[in-house]
Scaffold this motif. Structure first.
Motif, PDB file in Angstrom:
ATOM      1  N   LYS A  44       0.806  -1.221  -0.066  1.00 18.51           N
ATOM      2  CA  LYS A  44      -0.091   0.122  -0.024  1.00 18.51           C
ATOM      3  C   LYS A  44       0.847   1.326   0.142  1.00 18.51           C
ATOM      4  CE  LYS A  44      -0.586  -0.414   5.087  1.00 18.51           C
ATOM      5  NZ  LYS A  44       0.430  -1.155   5.373  1.00 18.51           N
ATOM      6  N   THR A  45       1.871   1.332   0.679  1.00 15.31           N
ATOM      7  CA  THR A  45       2.690   2.282   0.751  1.00 15.31           C
ATOM      8  C   THR A  45       3.430   2.491  -0.555  1.00 15.31           C
ATOM      9  OG1 THR A  45       3.024   2.436   3.079  1.00 15.31           O
ATOM     10  CG2 THR A  45       4.877   3.429   1.848  1.00 15.31           C
ATOM     11  N   THR A  46       4.030   1.268  -1.012  1.00 14.52           N
ATOM     12  CA  THR A  46       4.683   1.341  -2.577  1.00 14.52           C
ATOM     13  C   THR A  46       3.708   2.130  -3.498  1.00 14.52           C
ATOM     14  OG1 THR A  46       5.685  -0.242  -1.822  1.00 14.52           O
ATOM     15  CG2 THR A  46       5.998   0.328  -4.075  1.00 14.52           C
ATOM     16  N   LEU A  47       2.380   1.835  -3.337  1.00 17.64           N
ATOM     17  CA  LEU A  47       1.469   2.326  -4.314  1.00 17.64           C
ATOM     18  C   LEU A  47       1.170   3.836  -4.030  1.00 17.64           C
ATOM     19  CD1 LEU A  47      -0.542   1.704  -6.693  1.00 17.64           C
ATOM     20  CD2 LEU A  47      -2.190   0.674  -4.793  1.00 17.64           C
ATOM     21  N   LEU A  48       1.172   4.111  -2.931  1.00 18.93           N
ATOM     22  CA  LEU A  48       1.062   5.566  -2.627  1.00 18.93           C
ATOM     23  C   LEU A  48       2.329   6.407  -3.144  1.00 18.93           C
ATOM     24  CD1 LEU A  48      -1.007   7.220  -0.708  1.00 18.93           C
ATOM     25  CD2 LEU A  48       1.004   7.539   0.749  1.00 18.93           C
ATOM     26  N   ARG A  49       3.556   5.927  -2.938  1.00 22.37           N
ATOM     27  CA  ARG A  49       4.759   6.506  -3.116  1.00 22.37           C
ATOM     28  C   ARG A  49       4.765   6.628  -4.922  1.00 22.37           C
ATOM     29  NH1 ARG A  49       8.682   7.290   0.277  1.00 22.37           N
ATOM     30  NH2 ARG A  49      10.389   6.678  -1.344  1.00 22.37           N
ATOM     31  N   MET A  50       4.412   5.492  -5.547  1.00 21.44           N
ATOM     32  CA  MET A  50       4.138   5.869  -7.060  1.00 21.44           C
ATOM     33  C   MET A  50       3.140   7.085  -7.361  1.00 21.44           C
ATOM     34  SD  MET A  50       4.680   1.966  -8.720  1.00 21.44           S
ATOM     35  CE  MET A  50       3.327   1.017  -7.545  1.00 21.44           C
ATOM     36  N   ILE A  51       2.104   6.997  -6.685  1.00 20.11           N
ATOM     37  CA  ILE A  51       1.091   7.957  -6.877  1.00 20.11           C
ATOM     38  C   ILE A  51       1.829   9.512  -6.715  1.00 20.11           C
ATOM     39  CG2 ILE A  51      -0.943   9.194  -6.540  1.00 20.11           C
ATOM     40  CD1 ILE A  51      -2.120   6.347  -5.755  1.00 20.11           C
ATOM     41  N   ALA A  52       2.690   9.591  -5.786  1.00 17.90           N
ATOM     42  CA  ALA A  52       3.370  10.909  -4.931  1.00 17.90           C
ATOM     43  C   ALA A  52       4.487  11.098  -6.155  1.00 17.90           C
ATOM     44  CB  ALA A  52       3.695  10.589  -3.837  1.00 17.90           C
ATOM     45  N   GLY A  53       5.284  10.154  -6.724  1.00 16.90           N
ATOM     46  CA  GLY A  53       6.040  10.268  -7.648  1.00 16.90           C
ATOM     47  C   GLY A  53       7.542   9.918  -6.987  1.00 16.90           C
ATOM     48  N   PHE A  54       7.598   9.111  -5.675  1.00 19.77           N
ATOM     49  CA  PHE A  54       8.958   8.638  -5.274  1.00 19.77           C
ATOM     50  C   PHE A  54       9.363   7.532  -5.814  1.00 19.77           C
ATOM     51  CE2 PHE A  54       7.111  11.242  -1.439  1.00 19.77           C
ATOM     52  CZ  PHE A  54       7.656  12.483  -1.876  1.00 19.77           C
ATOM     53  N   GLY A  60       2.657  -0.198 -16.223  1.00 21.19           N
ATOM     54  CA  GLY A  60       1.501   0.397 -16.105  1.00 21.19           C
ATOM     55  C   GLY A  60       1.545   2.044 -16.161  1.00 21.19           C
ATOM     56  N   GLU A  61       0.263   2.562 -16.052  1.00 21.11           N
ATOM     57  CA  GLU A  61       0.398   4.005 -15.995  1.00 21.11           C
ATOM     58  C   GLU A  61      -0.339   4.592 -15.041  1.00 21.11           C
ATOM     59  OE1 GLU A  61       1.457   6.106 -18.314  1.00 21.11           O
ATOM     60  OE2 GLU A  61       2.466   4.613 -19.687  1.00 21.11           O
ATOM     61  N   ILE A  62      -0.208   5.926 -14.517  1.00 20.35           N
ATOM     62  CA  ILE A  62      -0.790   6.658 -13.405  1.00 20.35           C
ATOM     63  C   ILE A  62      -1.565   8.084 -13.916  1.00 20.35           C
ATOM     64  CG2 ILE A  62      -0.753   7.721 -11.173  1.00 20.35           C
ATOM     65  CD1 ILE A  62       1.385   5.646 -10.552  1.00 20.35           C
ATOM     66  N   TYR A  63      -2.596   8.209 -14.047  1.00 19.94           N
ATOM     67  CA  TYR A  63      -3.089   9.525 -14.607  1.00 19.94           C
ATOM     68  C   TYR A  63      -3.563  10.250 -13.378  1.00 19.94           C
ATOM     69  CZ  TYR A  63      -3.092   7.152 -19.053  1.00 19.94           C
ATOM     70  OH  TYR A  63      -2.707   6.508 -20.132  1.00 19.94           O
ATOM     71  N   ILE A  64      -3.410  11.612 -13.490  1.00 21.73           N
ATOM     72  CA  ILE A  64      -4.125  12.519 -12.356  1.00 21.73           C
ATOM     73  C   ILE A  64      -4.610  13.649 -13.069  1.00 21.73           C
ATOM     74  CG2 ILE A  64      -3.547  14.048 -10.521  1.00 21.73           C
ATOM     75  CD1 ILE A  64      -1.309  12.600  -9.562  1.00 21.73           C
ATOM     76  N   ASP A  65      -6.043  13.706 -12.875  1.00 21.61           N
ATOM     77  CA  ASP A  65      -7.059  14.818 -13.642  1.00 21.61           C
ATOM     78  C   ASP A  65      -6.492  14.809 -15.040  1.00 21.61           C
ATOM     79  OD1 ASP A  65      -8.646  16.913 -14.070  1.00 21.61           O
ATOM     80  OD2 ASP A  65      -7.152  18.334 -13.341  1.00 21.61           O
ATOM     81  N   GLY A  66      -6.686  13.438 -15.439  1.00 17.98           N
ATOM     82  CA  GLY A  66      -6.462  13.318 -16.960  1.00 17.98           C
ATOM     83  C   GLY A  66      -5.031  13.438 -17.408  1.00 17.98           C
ATOM     84  N   GLN A  67      -4.245  13.901 -16.669  1.00 15.47           N
ATOM     85  CA  GLN A  67      -2.634  13.878 -17.351  1.00 15.47           C
ATOM     86  C   GLN A  67      -1.897  12.677 -16.889  1.00 15.47           C
ATOM     87  OE1 GLN A  67      -1.660  16.678 -19.041  1.00 15.47           O
ATOM     88  NE2 GLN A  67      -3.994  17.398 -18.742  1.00 15.47           N
ATOM     89  N   PRO A  68      -1.138  12.169 -17.938  1.00 15.18           N
ATOM     90  CA  PRO A  68      -0.281  10.963 -17.551  1.00 15.18           C
ATOM     91  C   PRO A  68       0.550  11.294 -16.642  1.00 15.18           C
ATOM     92  CG  PRO A  68      -0.191  11.478 -19.878  1.00 15.18           C
ATOM     93  CD  PRO A  68      -1.288  12.363 -19.256  1.00 15.18           C
ATOM     94  N   VAL A  69       1.018  10.655 -15.390  1.00 17.59           N
ATOM     95  CA  VAL A  69       2.236  11.555 -14.694  1.00 17.59           C
ATOM     96  C   VAL A  69       3.143  10.275 -14.266  1.00 17.59           C
ATOM     97  CG1 VAL A  69       0.662  13.108 -13.526  1.00 17.59           C
ATOM     98  CG2 VAL A  69       0.915  11.032 -12.477  1.00 17.59           C
ATOM     99  N   THR A  70       3.161   9.300 -14.877  1.00 14.99           N
ATOM    100  CA  THR A  70       3.984   7.832 -14.582  1.00 14.99           C
ATOM    101  C   THR A  70       5.090   8.372 -14.532  1.00 14.99           C
ATOM    102  OG1 THR A  70       2.337   6.998 -15.872  1.00 14.99           O
ATOM    103  CG2 THR A  70       4.052   5.270 -15.237  1.00 14.99           C
ATOM    104  N   GLY A  71       5.982   8.983 -15.440  1.00 14.83           N
ATOM    105  CA  GLY A  71       7.507   9.204 -15.217  1.00 14.83           C
ATOM    106  C   GLY A  71       7.684  10.668 -14.555  1.00 14.83           C
ATOM    107  N   VAL A  72       6.790  11.378 -14.256  1.00 13.83           N
ATOM    108  CA  VAL A  72       6.868  12.734 -13.610  1.00 13.83           C
ATOM    109  C   VAL A  72       7.586  12.687 -12.265  1.00 13.83           C
ATOM    110  CG1 VAL A  72       5.904  14.742 -13.151  1.00 13.83           C
ATOM    111  CG2 VAL A  72       5.021  13.461 -15.168  1.00 13.83           C
ATOM    112  N   PRO A  73       8.531  13.260 -12.019  1.00 14.12           N
ATOM    113  CA  PRO A  73       8.927  13.157 -10.608  1.00 14.12           C
ATOM    114  C   PRO A  73       8.140  14.076  -9.673  1.00 14.12           C
ATOM    115  CG  PRO A  73      10.493  14.834 -11.800  1.00 14.12           C
ATOM    116  CD  PRO A  73       9.386  13.999 -12.817  1.00 14.12           C
ATOM    117  N   ALA A  74       8.497  13.606  -8.154  1.00  9.04           N
ATOM    118  CA  ALA A  74       7.571  14.301  -7.001  1.00  9.04           C
ATOM    119  C   ALA A  74       7.273  15.832  -7.425  1.00  9.04           C
ATOM    120  CB  ALA A  74       7.905  13.751  -6.102  1.00  9.04           C
ATOM    121  N   ASN A  75       8.478  16.496  -7.550  1.00  4.05           N
ATOM    122  CA  ASN A  75       8.342  17.963  -7.342  1.00  4.05           C
ATOM    123  C   ASN A  75       7.609  18.823  -8.541  1.00  4.05           C
ATOM    124  OD1 ASN A  75      10.909  17.061  -8.934  1.00  4.05           O
ATOM    125  ND2 ASN A  75      11.309  18.954  -8.923  1.00  4.05           N
ATOM    126  N   LYS A  76       7.284  17.762  -9.721  1.00  2.00           N
ATOM    127  CA  LYS A  76       6.374  18.209 -10.587  1.00  2.00           C
ATOM    128  C   LYS A  76       4.875  17.705 -10.715  1.00  2.00           C
ATOM    129  CE  LYS A  76       9.998  20.414 -13.025  1.00  2.00           C
ATOM    130  NZ  LYS A  76      11.222  19.494 -12.905  1.00  2.00           N
TER     131      LYS A  76
END
Lengths: 367, 263
Positions: A44-54, A60-76
């Protein structure tokens, strides 16, 4: 699904050959209080950290508000996190901790000050601006971490077991405040916890995880009343599991021959493909949905005779272990302690009837 | 123990207020030595401060990246790395100074190599017997005393804080200046103290690799001592002690304050 604000699409995370998260695939709605619940090491924490960008998904892919963020680092990413250890900067005071993310945005001084003051007011710590983190209690640090994240107005707030380090009373109070806060700010919360009571009381929906897999995603009520497998039922609350054989399907109920109980009528779950006639299944019953009585079962209910084994007095309720002939293990029954008389209680060795209604039974796949 | 440490200091303090009178010591209390040293040795005090300031700066600037690398990027065998970094300090200090003389000499390794590959025609003269040589030799000699405290303070930086900084929008460079560096300050201050204080009083290196006018304040103490003017030597030594303490104190305070303004 287009209505999902956050989409986790077939996300797998491997560390070497170990699958920390295994094909997680679900969506989270805007403004939802969503919990990831599971024992430690369930991913569960690993999943959260993937959503955070750590951490970044292996697949697989992660989208936030329609934007793909899979490779985006946490500060962006438009996310902010409340860390388990709070991670309050020890060299900065409360004000500068909360202002940390805002300073990057080069806001006018007055605007920055207003937002920090508003955040301080929100967590009821106005006047503590100049304190350092080592002068704050655990509960205060937790609130500072919350304010420091929320002041940036993230699209998603991520919380990694934020209440784990607090004592029970404070934790309950913070749960309440957290829920209030989420309703006020309307920001989507993703909350990681191993505490099922916490998840049940806070969340709109919960994803129950085990060994990297998401077992079930549902509202707290649904998880409790209609778990889809033994693991979920076992993790959320307590449940008696009894082996059974499907004898017939009759409309919305299954007639099951259950060890010790004989023929019962159990309501069919939405997906009952695991339970064709002749299939071995499990029948689950929550202890508090059963009752022990002297003599005949409650009207409209079925009953089976048994002997009281161990008893436990828990103040608001009694727990009984009941031995039933033909059942390999004891049945756990919880009865409410409604009045202060001892009439309703039973003693070990007493012969009783365990009474249940059909609706208190849950049909589960055999594991 | 305390008496053993304090007694020599007290004796030195007493001597500094006496006066050498030919072969005898005049024990009437006087501040003559201090007045003399403060006027006559002022340029050399300033020079000592300048040189050891440069040494400290060079040492810390070189040590910080090394310490940072070991603390943050070496995943395994950190211990081996630390041992390797301290290996030069297993040999005698004098040997290392002489090694630098061989490297930097007019016909030495650096000049020889540069001439060999044809980059220069004439040997570079300022490599040895210069302030450059003093700074280089001392910076190398004291490197471990800077690397280790900085490493320890960097190692203690909670990595979650860096994640928090990234989460709040900082890239690697910003989070370094806003979180890592302020939190490593105790190590940097230790490094500055450990390098600045001993180098300002160093005698051997300036004498061996410095130019003809390369002497620092310790050289004056030595010269006076050799000239049998113990009271003046004592006053010079005490002045340099007080001087070092003050400068180190103000330096550290200045760094503290400038970092506190980082938000």
């Amino acid at each position: 699904m287009t209505t999902d604000y956050i989409r986790v699409e077939h996300v797998t995370k491997r560390f070497g050959s170990f699958r920390a998260v295994d094909d997680a695939d679900f969506g989270i709605r805007q403004g939802e209080f969503f919990s990831l619940l599971g024992p430690s090491g369930c991913g569960k924490t690993t999943l959260l950290r993937m959503i955070a960008g750590f951490e970044f998904p292996t697949e697989g892919e992660i989208y936030i508000d329609g934007q793909p963020v899979t490779g985006v680092p946490a500060n962006k990413r438009p996310t902010n996190m409340v860390f388990q250890s709070y991670a309050i900067f020890p060299h900065l005071n409360v004000y500068d901790n909360i202002a940390y993310g805002l300073r990057k945005q080069r806001l006018p001084k007055a605007e920055l000050d207003k937002r920090v003051q508003d955040a301080l007011a929100m967590i009821k710590l106005s006047g503590f601006e100049d304190r350092k983190s080592d002068q704050m209690s655990g509960g205060q640090r937790q609130r500072i971490a919350l304010a420091r994240a929320l002041v940036n107005r993230p699209k998603v707030l991520l919380l990694d077991e934020p209440l784990g380090a607090l004592d029970k009373k404070l934790r309950e109070q913070m749960q309440f405040e957290l829920r209030q806060l989420q309703k006020t700010v309307g920001i989507t919360f993703i909350f990681v916890t191993h505490d099922q009571e916490e998840a049940l009381s806070l969340s709109d929906r919960i994803a129950v995880m085990q060994k990297g897999q998401v077992l079930q995603i549902a509202s707290p009520r649904e998880l409790y009343e209609s778990p889809n497998c033994r693991e979920v039922a076992d993790f959320i609350g307590t449940m008696n599991f009894l082996k059974g054989l499907v004898k017939a399907i009759d409309g919305k109920t299954a007639v099951v021959d259950v060890e010790g109980l004989g023929l019962v009528n159990a309501p069919l779950p939405e997906d009952y493909s695991f339970a064709p006639v002749g299939a071995e299944v499990l029948v689950g019953a929550r202890p508090e949905k059963l009752d022990v009585v002297r003599g005949a079962p409650h009207p409209g209910e079925k009953g089976v005779k048994g002997d009281i084994g161990a008893c436990a007095y828990l103040g608001d309720r009694n727990h009984y272990q009941v031995t039933i002939e033909g059942l390999g293990h004891q049945l756990m029954v919880a009865t409410e302690q409604g009045d202060r008389s001892t009439l309703a209680s039973f003693s070990p060795g007493e012969q009783v009837t365990v009474s249940w209604g059909d609706n208190s039974l849950v049909l589960l796949p055999k594991t | 123990m305390i008496a053993g440490l304090a007694a020599p200091l007290i004796i030195m303090l007493l001597y500094s207020f006496w006066r050498q009178d030919g072969p005898n010591v005049d024990t009437t209390l006087t501040t003559f030595n201090y007045e003399y040293a403060l006027t006559k040795y002022r340029p050399i005090f300033i020079r000592s401060l300048w040189i050891s300031g440069l040494v400290t700066l060079a040492t810390v600037l070189l040590a910080y990246p090394i310490a940072y690398y070991v603390a943050f990027h070496v995943k395994r065998y950190k211990f081996i790395w630390l041992i390797l970094l301290t290996i030069p300090f297993w040999t005698s200090y004098l040997l290392r100074v002489f090694a630098w003389r061989i490297i930097l000499a007019r016909e030495g390794v650096v000049n020889g190599t540069l001439q060999g590959v044809g980059l220069i025609d004439e040997p570079i003269n300022w490599l040895l017997f210069s302030d450059f040589a003093i700074v280089l030799t001392l910076a190398h000699a004291w490197a471990a005393f800077a690397i280790l405290p900085i490493y320890v303070s960097l190692e203690k930086v909670d990595r979650t804080l860096l994640e928090a900084a990234a989460d709040l929008g900082d890239g690697a460079v910003r989070s370094f200046w806003r979180v890592t560096f302020p939190l490593s300050l105790p190590g940097v201050i230790s490094a500055i103290t450990l390098v600045f204080v001993p180098t300002i009083g160093d005698y051997v290196t300036p004498d061996l690799v410095g130019g003809p006018r390369g002497g620092m304040i310790a050289k004056m103490v030595y010269n006076n001592f050799k000239a049998s003017d113990w009271p003046l030597a004592a006053a010079t030594a005490i002045l340099s002690m007080v001087f070092v303490a003050f400068v180190a104190f103000f330096l550290i305070q200045a760094i503290r304050l400038s970092v506190r303004s980082v938000k």
